[in-house]
Motif scaffolding. Structure first.
Motif, PDB file in Angstrom:
ATOM      1  N   TRP A 169       0.184  -0.438  -1.097  1.00  0.00           N
ATOM      2  CA  TRP A 169      -0.588  -1.632  -0.760  1.00  0.00           C
ATOM      3  C   TRP A 169      -1.386  -2.178  -1.941  1.00  0.00           C
ATOM      4  O   TRP A 169      -2.118  -1.439  -2.613  1.00  0.00           O
ATOM      5  CB  TRP A 169      -1.527  -1.332   0.407  1.00  0.00           C
ATOM      6  CG  TRP A 169      -2.154  -2.552   0.994  1.00  0.00           C
ATOM      7  CD1 TRP A 169      -1.531  -3.672   1.424  1.00  0.00           C
ATOM      8  CD2 TRP A 169      -3.553  -2.769   1.220  1.00  0.00           C
ATOM      9  NE1 TRP A 169      -2.432  -4.577   1.926  1.00  0.00           N
ATOM     10  CE2 TRP A 169      -3.684  -4.053   1.804  1.00  0.00           C
ATOM     11  CE3 TRP A 169      -4.694  -2.004   0.993  1.00  0.00           C
ATOM     12  CZ2 TRP A 169      -4.915  -4.586   2.157  1.00  0.00           C
ATOM     13  CZ3 TRP A 169      -5.926  -2.536   1.351  1.00  0.00           C
ATOM     14  CH2 TRP A 169      -6.023  -3.812   1.925  1.00  0.00           C
ATOM     15  N   MET A 170      -1.216  -3.494  -2.206  1.00  0.00           N
ATOM     16  CA  MET A 170      -1.952  -4.241  -3.213  1.00  0.00           C
ATOM     17  C   MET A 170      -1.716  -3.713  -4.628  1.00  0.00           C
ATOM     18  O   MET A 170      -2.579  -3.825  -5.498  1.00  0.00           O
ATOM     19  CB  MET A 170      -3.464  -4.256  -2.896  1.00  0.00           C
ATOM     20  CG  MET A 170      -3.809  -4.962  -1.613  1.00  0.00           C
ATOM     21  SD  MET A 170      -5.592  -5.063  -1.294  1.00  0.00           S
ATOM     22  CE  MET A 170      -6.105  -6.208  -2.579  1.00  0.00           C
ATOM     23  N   ARG A 171      -0.528  -3.143  -4.875  1.00  0.00           N
ATOM     24  CA  ARG A 171      -0.199  -2.652  -6.209  1.00  0.00           C
ATOM     25  C   ARG A 171       1.117  -3.259  -6.662  1.00  0.00           C
ATOM     26  O   ARG A 171       2.015  -3.487  -5.862  1.00  0.00           O
ATOM     27  CB  ARG A 171      -0.115  -1.121  -6.218  1.00  0.00           C
ATOM     28  CG  ARG A 171      -1.415  -0.450  -5.796  1.00  0.00           C
ATOM     29  CD  ARG A 171      -1.283   1.059  -5.812  1.00  0.00           C
ATOM     30  NE  ARG A 171      -1.164   1.580  -7.146  1.00  0.00           N
ATOM     31  CZ  ARG A 171      -0.847   2.843  -7.420  1.00  0.00           C
ATOM     32  NH1 ARG A 171      -0.614   3.704  -6.434  1.00  0.00           N
ATOM     33  NH2 ARG A 171      -0.761   3.265  -8.666  1.00  0.00           N
TER      34      ARG A 171
END
Length: 224
Positions: A208-210
């Protein structure tokens, strides 16, 4: 982990790149001209490694923390109980497996499969993962009652039942955004067995969010 592999480091890195872009194993096998069983083996190895990595992270969450639970029907499958013939309900009170999430704003997310969302259950997870000096944001679910009594002096709520979803800094938009990402990503597997669900959940937490390049570099270092 990779020293005894028959594949070259170049090929393994190519498999990692496809995995981190979230290309399914079947398409990766075609793209790299490799046997599907070979790709399945590496993908499972990656997931086991990621699972171990995520569960070994012991630093407590600190700062502004959002907590929320999910029962989303797209990937947390409903369970039928013997003798139960009624329609399964959605959300709290359902027969579905609940999953609890903690989000550190501008930081990590943590997920855990829990037996229920009662106050005692949720408090045990929060106490184990969140520093007492943190500010906790939640919705109005009664399972979050009593956090002040166990040492969290700053606990703020939004009342979703009254259509209140944000009041300044008081919201749980971050963890809800994670659940939406989780739903979209896991739905493409068309159902995940109980045996492998936790691996996929931790993988989604890790992703997530990478950016894929960041994930690929970390994964390569983890399997070496």
């Amino acid at each position: 982990m990779i020293e005894n592999s028959k594949l070259s480091h170049y090929k393994i890195k190519k498999i990692i790149q496809c995995f981190c872009v979230d290309i399914p194993a079947s398409k990766t096998a075609l793209l790299l001209n490799l046997n599907r069983n070979t790709i399945n083996y590496w993908y499972m190895l990656f997931r086991e490694t990621i699972y171990d990595h995520q569960t070994d992270l012991r630093a407590k969450f600190v700062g502004s923390i959002e907590v929320d639970e999910s029962y989303d029907e797209s990937y947390f499958g409903a369970k039928r109980q013997r003798g139960f013939h009624g329609k399964l309900k959605r959300g709290r009170g359902t027969l579905k497996q609940p999953v609890f999430g903690i989000f550190e704003r501008n930081g990590r997310v943590y997920t855990e499969i829990v037996p229920d969302c009662k106050m005692k259950t949720l408090q045990e997870v929060i106490i184990g993962k969140v520093s007492l000096e943190s500010v906790i944001y939640s919705d109005g679910w009664r399972g979050y009652n009593g956090l002040v009594d166990v040492g969290y002096s700053k606990h703020f709520r939004v009342n979703h039942g009254a259509n209140e979803f944000a009041r300044g800094e008081c919201h749980i938009n971050g963890i809800e955004s994670f659940w939406s990402f989780c739903k979209r990503r896991l739905a493409k597997f068309n159902g995940i067995s109980k045996e492998y669900f936790d691996y996929h959940l931790k993988e989604t937490e890790w992703r997530w969010m990478r950016e894929p390049n960041e994930l690929a570099t970390e994964l390569w270092n983890l399997i070496r």
